[in-house]
Design a protein around this motif. Sequence first.
Motif, PDB file in Angstrom:
ATOM      1  N   ASP A 400      -2.745  -6.401   9.353  1.00 55.54           N
ATOM      2  CA  ASP A 400      -3.792  -5.461   8.936  1.00 55.54           C
ATOM      3  C   ASP A 400      -4.376  -4.735  10.139  1.00 55.54           C
ATOM      4  N   HIS A 401      -5.016  -3.567   9.870  1.00 54.58           N
ATOM      5  CA  HIS A 401      -5.660  -2.743  10.902  1.00 54.58           C
ATOM      6  C   HIS A 401      -4.683  -2.359  12.015  1.00 54.58           C
ATOM      7  N   ASP A 424      -3.554  -4.627   4.800  1.00 57.91           N
ATOM      8  CA  ASP A 424      -4.667  -3.736   4.467  1.00 57.91           C
ATOM      9  C   ASP A 424      -5.119  -2.945   5.694  1.00 57.91           C
ATOM     10  N   HIS A 425      -5.921  -1.900   5.446  1.00 62.62           N
ATOM     11  CA  HIS A 425      -6.478  -1.054   6.506  1.00 62.62           C
ATOM     12  C   HIS A 425      -5.378  -0.496   7.417  1.00 62.62           C
ATOM     13  N   TYR A 451      -7.401  -0.573   1.036  1.00 58.55           N
ATOM     14  CA  TYR A 451      -7.907   0.367   2.042  1.00 58.55           C
ATOM     15  C   TYR A 451      -6.777   1.102   2.771  1.00 58.55           C
ATOM     16  N   ASN A 452      -5.802   1.552   1.997  1.00 62.43           N
ATOM     17  CA  ASN A 452      -4.742   2.413   2.509  1.00 62.43           C
ATOM     18  C   ASN A 452      -4.826   3.769   1.799  1.00 62.43           C
TER      19      ASN A 452
END
Length: 707
Positions: A400-401, A424-425, A451-452
């Motif tokens: 993620d991130h 995510d992200h 959160y994409n």
Amino acid sequence: MPWCTLVVIFLVYMYMCVRCNSSSAQNSQCPEQFCNCSKRQVSCEKHGHHLPFIPPIPKDTLVLKFTGNFLPLISQETFRNVTSARLKELVLGGNGIQNITSDAFEVFPRLTFLDLSGNQFPVSILRESFYGLRHSSLKKLFLIQMALPDLPLDMFEYLQNVSTLQGISLNYNNISNLVGSVFSKIRGLRNLGLNNNSITNVDFGGTHLEVVRLRWNKLTTVPRFCDNARKPLAPRLRVLDLGHNLISQINRHNFCGSCLPRLRNLTLDGNLFHKVPNNTFSDLPSLVRLSIKYLRSFDITFETTCFNSSSMRLLYIANHMSMFDSKSRTDYKNIFRYCRGLNVLDMTRIRLTTYDGVMLYELLHHLTNLTKLVLQSTLVLTLPENLFSRMPFLGSLHLDHCYLSQWKLGVFRNVASVKTLYLDHNEIAIINQTSFPAELLRGLKQLSLGYNPYLCTCDMVWFREWTGNNTKVMLNWPYAYKCKSPREWATKLFSDFSLSYSYCHPLSPYVIAAISTAAGVVLIVIVVGLFYHYRWHIKYFFYLMRARKRGYEPLPGGDDDFIYDVFVAYHSDDRVWVISELIPCLERKEKLRLCLHDRDFEVGKLIVDNITEKINSSRKVLLLLSNNFIQNRWCKFEMAMVHARNVEEDRSDIVVVILENIRTQNMSNSLHVLLKTTNFLEWSNKKSAKELFWKRLVASVKPESCQ
């Protein structure tokens, strides 16, 4: 014995029974005015000076939390209302205690936990208060945030025979020197917490400690763990936390195996050193967990064999550094070569940006025993193929991130062991059936893809159907999943996204042609079928020949400023509809003059000139919209010319007819504006709809003088 005497005795007995029952009922009640009671626990908190005493509590109470009140003096009298309870845990934090008598705690012989945190009074009084605990069963003692200075050597003299005492917490005090002999008299002591003090010197001599936490102190060097004769000062030490001190340098001599033979868990987070030398921890025979996170330096160097350890299984090195920077002195190809037994690796925030994934593969390919890999916030733009497939035990993967947008087909191939996957992200816009292999999806227990910036088009229909059948697997579903584009779905929840199968899978013209061709088995059937298929083209040919000879008949009451009543803009593939439907109604029945490019454009003249001249010579313009029309450049030119003339001359002479459903990918901005600002008609093959359609169309194109 006279009977009257027996009566008196009986009455006295009954009175005592009632009295005892009344007293028992009273003692079993909860003092609800000041306290909350539940499951043998009573909490009387935050009453300040309004509660200067401990009220009666139920006899079966085992835990009493009396905090944030006012008890300046603690004595046996303080506990007169609770001595009947067999308390095992007593919390007296933040009560403004100034004095404690030496015998105060003798009334609680079964006490296993005592918390005096948040009270500030002299160390000598605290020392004497332990006298009342000398025969107790105390296991844990909390003395947190009491402004305690360095402790005297006989601080715990009265507790030396309390063999059950295993843990003492002295966090958030003013202690500057840790002297092992202060605690050596407590032979059962195993856990010592000294976080957030001002400790600069440590002497472990004489202790039997197994867990020592010295986080957030002022140590500038690693403490000594052996005496001058090379004998271990803390031979039982298993857990050591030296995080967030001022240690500026470490080396292999700080962590000798003979001095720390049982050390399993070592934490060095947040210190000042910027280099981890070769073989720093290789001599520790029992080391399992090592944490070197968030060092206070951006120029960190991990030397080639710095993590050399055959016993280490968990490694946490989250830091603000760049692993693949050309200026980095870290040998990224080999730093994990000598700790192949790792099960958990956390590299959060280490910059691992690579555009082909090769360097990331070279960094991690030695670690074939990983069960958990954390690459959160590492700016991994590209994932290498065949890396995760080398990790057959990998169960948890954190990506993620990382600004990931896509990955190659081989990245997750043969990775069926992963049960938890975090993506995510990131910048993932499209997830389709090829993004994850079926064996990976079948084994997943948790999948985080929130959160994409999702592109909610036909490419995402498969993923929407999969998430609908696997909502229990999706973390943060549905609020973390939203569409970013196209405009009609922007900001909407992905769970609301829906497109029909027919919309996303239109029947191909080639399929239609194949079906039509297959229907002709016999030659006669084929010939008849072809004649029927092209019947309108043949009719149109004869119509053109007849029209050129006959010409137009002038309409009565017409406007002589225009040659044509209606300029018809259409695609050649729609001429069948023009011939079979439009001409019979408007020209033959309504006697309107139509301009058709197949018939009325002048041969030899440029197409642009023909379009411009004929539009300007027509009272109205009829746009026959279809998917073929929108894709044809000359049709789009005609539409643009008409729109421009309306804007420049402030006219409203466009009539729009939609012959079929327009696909989303064909819906341009200009067409969207046209349909928003212009009334349009939709063609339907239903008989009732046709009658209304022709009535409205005739009313839209026929001159007012003829209506």
